[in-house]
Design a protein around this motif. Structure first.
Motif, mmCIF file in Angstrom:
data_model
loop_
_atom_site.group_PDB
_atom_site.id
_atom_site.type_symbol
_atom_site.label_atom_id
_atom_site.label_comp_id
_atom_site.label_asym_id
_atom_site.label_seq_id
_atom_site.Cartn_x
_atom_site.Cartn_y
_atom_site.Cartn_z
ATOM 1 N N GLY A 1 0.822 -1.197 0.000
ATOM 2 C CA GLY A 1 0.000 0.000 0.000
ATOM 3 C C GLY A 1 0.859 1.250 0.000
ATOM 4 O O GLY A 1 1.785 1.366 0.788
ATOM 5 N N ILE A 2 0.544 2.160 -0.916
ATOM 6 C CA ILE A 2 1.284 3.423 -0.989
ATOM 7 C C ILE A 2 0.340 4.543 -1.382
ATOM 8 O O ILE A 2 -0.697 4.312 -2.001
ATOM 9 C CB ILE A 2 2.443 3.368 -2.014
ATOM 10 C CG1 ILE A 2 1.903 3.095 -3.425
ATOM 11 C CG2 ILE A 2 3.478 2.349 -1.635
ATOM 12 C CD1 ILE A 2 2.904 3.360 -4.506
ATOM 13 N N HIS A 3 0.698 5.757 -1.013
ATOM 14 C CA HIS A 3 0.038 6.940 -1.543
ATOM 15 C C HIS A 3 0.560 7.068 -2.968
ATOM 16 O O HIS A 3 1.621 6.563 -3.288
ATOM 17 C CB HIS A 3 0.442 8.160 -0.699
ATOM 18 C CG HIS A 3 -0.398 9.366 -0.951
ATOM 19 N ND1 HIS A 3 -1.495 9.649 -0.172
ATOM 20 C CD2 HIS A 3 -0.318 10.348 -1.872
ATOM 21 C CE1 HIS A 3 -2.045 10.763 -0.598
ATOM 22 N NE2 HIS A 3 -1.343 11.208 -1.641
ATOM 23 N N GLY A 4 -0.158 7.720 -3.849
ATOM 24 C CA GLY A 4 0.280 7.840 -5.236
ATOM 25 C C GLY A 4 1.743 8.239 -5.370
ATOM 26 O O GLY A 4 2.250 9.034 -4.598
ATOM 27 N N LEU A 5 2.434 7.658 -6.312
ATOM 28 C CA LEU A 5 3.843 7.938 -6.570
ATOM 29 C C LEU A 5 4.056 7.872 -8.077
ATOM 30 O O LEU A 5 3.526 6.979 -8.745
ATOM 31 C CB LEU A 5 4.724 6.897 -5.870
ATOM 32 C CG LEU A 5 6.230 7.059 -5.976
ATOM 33 C CD1 LEU A 5 6.686 8.303 -5.222
ATOM 34 C CD2 LEU A 5 6.929 5.838 -5.396
ATOM 35 N N ALA A 6 4.809 8.807 -8.608
ATOM 36 C CA ALA A 6 5.048 8.862 -10.052
ATOM 37 C C ALA A 6 5.536 7.519 -10.578
ATOM 38 O O ALA A 6 6.461 6.929 -10.025
ATOM 39 C CB ALA A 6 6.063 9.955 -10.376
ATOM 40 N N GLY A 7 4.895 7.032 -11.614
ATOM 41 C CA GLY A 7 5.302 5.791 -12.253
ATOM 42 C C GLY A 7 4.676 4.546 -11.662
ATOM 43 O O GLY A 7 4.756 3.470 -12.245
ATOM 44 N N VAL A 8 4.040 4.650 -10.496
ATOM 45 C CA VAL A 8 3.425 3.489 -9.852
ATOM 46 C C VAL A 8 1.930 3.491 -10.165
ATOM 47 O O VAL A 8 1.249 4.490 -9.953
ATOM 48 C CB VAL A 8 3.641 3.503 -8.326
ATOM 49 C CG1 VAL A 8 2.903 2.352 -7.673
ATOM 50 C CG2 VAL A 8 5.116 3.452 -7.985
ATOM 51 N N VAL A 9 1.442 2.383 -10.687
ATOM 52 C CA VAL A 9 0.022 2.254 -10.982
ATOM 53 C C VAL A 9 -0.598 1.194 -10.077
ATOM 54 O O VAL A 9 0.072 0.227 -9.697
ATOM 55 C CB VAL A 9 -0.230 1.899 -12.465
ATOM 56 C CG1 VAL A 9 0.239 3.009 -13.381
ATOM 57 C CG2 VAL A 9 0.448 0.598 -12.838
ATOM 58 N N ASP A 10 -1.854 1.407 -9.734
ATOM 59 C CA ASP A 10 -2.576 0.440 -8.916
ATOM 60 C C ASP A 10 -2.583 -0.907 -9.639
ATOM 61 O O ASP A 10 -2.932 -0.987 -10.820
ATOM 62 C CB ASP A 10 -4.005 0.937 -8.687
ATOM 63 C CG ASP A 10 -4.724 0.174 -7.604
ATOM 64 O OD1 ASP A 10 -4.140 0.006 -6.512
ATOM 65 O OD2 ASP A 10 -5.864 -0.259 -7.833
ATOM 66 N N GLY A 11 -2.141 -1.953 -8.971
ATOM 67 C CA GLY A 11 -2.068 -3.288 -9.568
ATOM 68 C C GLY A 11 -0.747 -3.587 -10.245
ATOM 69 O O GLY A 11 -0.509 -4.712 -10.667
ATOM 70 N N VAL B 1 -2.571 1.518 -4.638
ATOM 71 C CA VAL B 1 -2.531 2.963 -4.448
ATOM 72 C C VAL B 1 -3.720 3.354 -3.593
ATOM 73 O O VAL B 1 -4.868 3.041 -3.913
ATOM 74 C CB VAL B 1 -2.546 3.707 -5.803
ATOM 75 C CG1 VAL B 1 -2.569 5.205 -5.597
ATOM 76 C CG2 VAL B 1 -1.326 3.299 -6.632
ATOM 77 N N ASP B 2 -3.428 4.016 -2.466
ATOM 78 C CA ASP B 2 -4.451 4.358 -1.475
ATOM 79 C C ASP B 2 -4.119 5.724 -0.889
ATOM 80 O O ASP B 2 -3.134 5.863 -0.157
ATOM 81 C CB ASP B 2 -4.461 3.280 -0.395
ATOM 82 C CG ASP B 2 -5.510 3.493 0.665
ATOM 83 O OD1 ASP B 2 -6.097 4.594 0.743
ATOM 84 O OD2 ASP B 2 -5.740 2.544 1.446
ATOM 85 N N ASP B 3 -4.920 6.719 -1.216
ATOM 86 C CA ASP B 3 -4.638 8.079 -0.754
ATOM 87 C C ASP B 3 -4.810 8.258 0.756
ATOM 88 O O ASP B 3 -4.445 9.292 1.292
ATOM 89 C CB ASP B 3 -5.504 9.090 -1.506
ATOM 90 C CG ASP B 3 -5.085 9.230 -2.957
ATOM 91 O OD1 ASP B 3 -3.950 8.834 -3.282
ATOM 92 O OD2 ASP B 3 -5.884 9.731 -3.763
ATOM 93 N N SER B 4 -5.354 7.245 1.454
ATOM 94 C CA SER B 4 -5.464 7.349 2.909
ATOM 95 C C SER B 4 -4.144 7.012 3.606
ATOM 96 O O SER B 4 -3.983 7.260 4.794
ATOM 97 C CB SER B 4 -6.581 6.441 3.441
ATOM 98 O OG SER B 4 -6.226 5.074 3.319
ATOM 99 N N ILE B 5 -3.201 6.441 2.855
ATOM 100 C CA ILE B 5 -1.871 6.164 3.399
ATOM 101 C C ILE B 5 -1.052 7.442 3.324
ATOM 102 O O ILE B 5 -1.087 8.152 2.321
ATOM 103 C CB ILE B 5 -1.182 5.014 2.632
ATOM 104 C CG1 ILE B 5 -1.977 3.717 2.837
ATOM 105 C CG2 ILE B 5 0.268 4.842 3.069
ATOM 106 C CD1 ILE B 5 -1.490 2.565 2.020
ATOM 107 N N ARG B 6 -0.346 7.732 4.395
ATOM 108 C CA ARG B 6 0.451 8.950 4.466
ATOM 109 C C ARG B 6 1.457 9.011 3.314
ATOM 110 O O ARG B 6 2.139 8.024 3.022
ATOM 111 C CB ARG B 6 1.169 8.982 5.808
ATOM 112 C CG ARG B 6 1.999 10.196 6.025
ATOM 113 C CD ARG B 6 2.629 10.137 7.391
ATOM 114 N NE ARG B 6 3.623 11.183 7.492
ATOM 115 C CZ ARG B 6 4.420 11.319 8.511
ATOM 116 N NH1 ARG B 6 4.353 10.510 9.524
ATOM 117 N NH2 ARG B 6 5.294 12.285 8.525
#
Length: 82
Positions: free
Chosen positions: A3-13, A31-36
């Motif tokens: 689980g991560i907050h959005g990061l350039a180049g990383v797509v959910d799945g 990708v989970d925006d509730s994660i810091r």
């Protein structure tokens, strides 16, 4: 699941790698925006990804229980090659 907050180049799945001073693992990004922002959340107790790969059996170990530290472990994250 990593689980991560959005990061350039990383797509959910998508597949990512996570590395600490003690080891490296790969897993599927969630990708989970509730994660810091700047944090990574990897559930422990599963064989894949095995979060214990990122931990030390001698450093950061609780003196009373002998348990390794499962939080606050500095890591680097990147997109895994396909």
């Amino acid at each position: 699941m990593v689980g991560i907050h959005g990061l350039a180049g990383v797509v959910d799945g998508g597949r990512v790698w996570v590395e600490s001073a003690f080891g490296r693992l790969s897993g599927i990004a969630k990708v989970d925006d509730s994660i810091r922002r700047g944090a990574v959340a990897i559930p422990h107790g599963w064989s894949d990804p095995n979060v214990s790969t990122l931990l030390s059996t001698t450093e950061g170990v609780d003196a009373l229980t002998g348990m390794p530290t499962y939080s606050g472990v500095p890591v680097t994250l990147g997109v895994a090659e396909s």
